[in-house]
Design a protein around this motif. Sequence first.
Motif, PDB file in Angstrom:
ATOM      1  N   SER A 197      36.615  28.754  43.388  1.00 29.70           N
ATOM      2  CA  SER A 197      36.098  28.613  44.211  1.00 29.70           C
ATOM      3  C   SER A 197      34.538  29.620  44.380  1.00 29.70           C
ATOM      4  N   ASN A 198      33.879  30.137  45.404  1.00 28.17           N
ATOM      5  CA  ASN A 198      33.832  31.634  45.760  1.00 28.17           C
ATOM      6  C   ASN A 198      33.303  31.623  46.476  1.00 28.17           C
ATOM      7  N   SER A 199      34.950  32.334  46.226  1.00 31.91           N
ATOM      8  CA  SER A 199      34.855  33.308  48.020  1.00 31.91           C
ATOM      9  C   SER A 199      35.241  34.920  48.036  1.00 31.91           C
ATOM     10  N   PRO A 200      34.581  35.926  49.020  1.00 29.02           N
ATOM     11  CA  PRO A 200      34.677  36.698  49.348  1.00 29.02           C
ATOM     12  C   PRO A 200      36.182  37.779  48.350  1.00 29.02           C
ATOM     13  N   LEU A 201      35.611  38.991  47.796  1.00 24.04           N
ATOM     14  CA  LEU A 201      37.101  39.423  46.865  1.00 24.04           C
ATOM     15  C   LEU A 201      36.825  40.858  48.074  1.00 24.04           C
ATOM     16  N   ASP A 202      37.844  40.956  48.071  1.00 20.71           N
ATOM     17  CA  ASP A 202      38.364  42.856  48.393  1.00 20.71           C
ATOM     18  C   ASP A 202      38.422  43.944  47.840  1.00 20.71           C
ATOM     19  N   LEU A 203      37.288  44.379  47.849  1.00 22.60           N
ATOM     20  CA  LEU A 203      36.754  45.203  46.710  1.00 22.60           C
ATOM     21  C   LEU A 203      37.850  47.002  46.884  1.00 22.60           C
ATOM     22  N   GLN A 204      37.989  46.863  48.077  1.00 30.16           N
ATOM     23  CA  GLN A 204      38.781  48.264  49.101  1.00 30.16           C
ATOM     24  C   GLN A 204      40.408  47.720  48.428  1.00 30.16           C
ATOM     25  N   LYS A 205      40.820  46.908  47.935  1.00 23.13           N
ATOM     26  CA  LYS A 205      41.754  46.595  47.732  1.00 23.13           C
ATOM     27  C   LYS A 205      42.194  46.277  46.299  1.00 23.13           C
ATOM     28  N   LEU A 206      40.970  45.788  45.598  1.00 32.01           N
ATOM     29  CA  LEU A 206      40.804  46.003  44.259  1.00 32.01           C
ATOM     30  C   LEU A 206      41.145  47.123  43.460  1.00 32.01           C
ATOM     31  N   LEU A 207      40.208  48.574  44.413  1.00 34.96           N
ATOM     32  CA  LEU A 207      39.532  49.754  44.169  1.00 34.96           C
ATOM     33  C   LEU A 207      41.068  50.721  44.129  1.00 34.96           C
ATOM     34  N   SER A 208      42.035  49.773  45.026  1.00 29.81           N
ATOM     35  CA  SER A 208      43.437  50.489  45.690  1.00 29.81           C
ATOM     36  C   SER A 208      44.470  50.158  44.852  1.00 29.81           C
ATOM     37  N   GLU A 209      44.626  49.378  43.814  1.00 35.55           N
ATOM     38  CA  GLU A 209      44.958  49.037  42.661  1.00 35.55           C
ATOM     39  C   GLU A 209      44.059  49.513  40.634  1.00 35.55           C
ATOM     40  N   ALA A 210      43.576  50.600  40.933  1.00 37.13           N
ATOM     41  CA  ALA A 210      42.827  51.319  40.307  1.00 37.13           C
ATOM     42  C   ALA A 210      43.722  52.350  39.532  1.00 37.13           C
ATOM     43  N   PRO A 211      44.039  51.980  38.645  1.00 42.36           N
ATOM     44  CA  PRO A 211      45.184  53.412  37.938  1.00 42.36           C
ATOM     45  C   PRO A 211      44.590  54.491  38.504  1.00 42.36           C
ATOM     46  N   PRO A 212      45.417  55.447  38.665  1.00 44.94           N
ATOM     47  CA  PRO A 212      45.050  57.251  38.534  1.00 44.94           C
ATOM     48  C   PRO A 212      44.209  57.725  37.586  1.00 44.94           C
ATOM     49  N   ARG A 213      42.952  58.336  38.121  1.00 46.67           N
ATOM     50  CA  ARG A 213      42.532  59.563  37.316  1.00 46.67           C
ATOM     51  C   ARG A 213      43.592  60.510  36.510  1.00 46.67           C
ATOM     52  N   SER A 214      43.671  60.436  35.183  1.00 51.39           N
ATOM     53  CA  SER A 214      44.199  61.098  34.525  1.00 51.39           C
ATOM     54  C   SER A 214      43.907  62.359  34.107  1.00 51.39           C
ATOM     55  N   TYR A 273      21.482  34.970  32.002  1.00 50.36           N
ATOM     56  CA  TYR A 273      21.577  35.071  33.396  1.00 50.36           C
ATOM     57  C   TYR A 273      22.578  35.912  33.391  1.00 50.36           C
ATOM     58  N   HIS A 274      24.379  36.856  32.660  1.00 47.13           N
ATOM     59  CA  HIS A 274      25.176  37.717  32.145  1.00 47.13           C
ATOM     60  C   HIS A 274      25.361  37.721  31.744  1.00 47.13           C
ATOM     61  N   THR A 275      25.877  38.784  31.405  1.00 44.87           N
ATOM     62  CA  THR A 275      26.823  39.059  29.929  1.00 44.87           C
ATOM     63  C   THR A 275      28.478  39.127  31.137  1.00 44.87           C
ATOM     64  N   ALA A 276      29.550  38.702  31.047  1.00 44.96           N
ATOM     65  CA  ALA A 276      31.134  39.006  30.934  1.00 44.96           C
ATOM     66  C   ALA A 276      31.399  39.653  30.217  1.00 44.96           C
ATOM     67  N   PHE A 277      31.638  40.882  30.714  1.00 40.16           N
ATOM     68  CA  PHE A 277      32.735  41.766  30.271  1.00 40.16           C
ATOM     69  C   PHE A 277      34.566  41.338  31.018  1.00 40.16           C
ATOM     70  N   LEU A 278      35.585  40.630  29.970  1.00 40.04           N
ATOM     71  CA  LEU A 278      36.974  40.470  30.304  1.00 40.04           C
ATOM     72  C   LEU A 278      37.912  41.666  30.590  1.00 40.04           C
ATOM     73  N   TYR A 279      38.375  41.698  31.458  1.00 41.41           N
ATOM     74  CA  TYR A 279      39.255  42.998  31.566  1.00 41.41           C
ATOM     75  C   TYR A 279      40.583  42.759  31.196  1.00 41.41           C
ATOM     76  N   PRO A 280      41.571  43.159  30.894  1.00 41.39           N
ATOM     77  CA  PRO A 280      42.902  42.251  30.852  1.00 41.39           C
ATOM     78  C   PRO A 280      43.906  42.734  32.075  1.00 41.39           C
ATOM     79  N   ASP A 281      43.227  43.143  32.967  1.00 37.39           N
ATOM     80  CA  ASP A 281      44.323  42.787  34.253  1.00 37.39           C
ATOM     81  C   ASP A 281      43.698  43.569  35.892  1.00 37.39           C
ATOM     82  N   ARG A 282      44.211  43.940  36.428  1.00 35.85           N
ATOM     83  CA  ARG A 282      43.599  43.622  37.826  1.00 35.85           C
ATOM     84  C   ARG A 282      43.471  45.190  37.881  1.00 35.85           C
ATOM     85  N   ALA A 283      44.213  46.639  37.362  1.00 35.89           N
ATOM     86  CA  ALA A 283      44.218  47.988  37.713  1.00 35.89           C
ATOM     87  C   ALA A 283      43.152  48.226  36.664  1.00 35.89           C
ATOM     88  N   SER A 284      42.996  47.031  35.531  1.00 36.73           N
ATOM     89  CA  SER A 284      40.824  47.688  34.697  1.00 36.73           C
ATOM     90  C   SER A 284      40.441  47.358  35.581  1.00 36.73           C
TER      91      SER A 284
END
Length: 164
Positions: free
Chosen positions: A147-164, A77-88
């Motif tokens: 649950s299966n609630s919507p995920l706020d993708l824009q908020k998630l993107l805003s928490e990504a670390p800045p590119r170096s 069905y799918h392979t799931a990759f677990l990231y250590p935190d929300r920023a990742s």
Amino acid sequence: MTTPVHPNTRIGHVHLKVSDLDRAIGFYSGVLGFELMQRYGTQAAFLSAGGYHHHIGLNTWESLGSGPAPRHHPGLYHTAFLYPDRASLGDALRRVLEAGLDLEGAADHGVSEAIYLSDPDGNGVELYRDRAPEDWPRDADAQLSMSNSPLDLQKLLSEAPPRS
């Protein structure tokens, strides 16, 4: 009643049949950022996070040039990759969007937050992060209540670390 498996047992890696090895490496390494650890000739490759021997195996031994597996048949069905935190996870989302790939879904499951897409061979891919177990939602009987609630993708993107 059977005895449960040891609680420290984990899934160590996934090994996928792909139709085009270089295209698959381009997705798992070029887009998702897994490091190419070893190529096994022109038919297989092994990729990892953090220098492990491999988390992902890719091969064309039985699938070179083929199409994707039928969608409504048994199989992965799918392979799931677990990231250590929300920023990742936010960084993973940014990588996917910058590559111009389409998301097939995104959800807040209470226990985790996840985004869904497919690799170039049609294999489902989940990119997710877990919440701390003490933050998992529970019902009145203390049973897990996912649950299966919507995920706020824009908020998630805003928490990504800045590119170096």
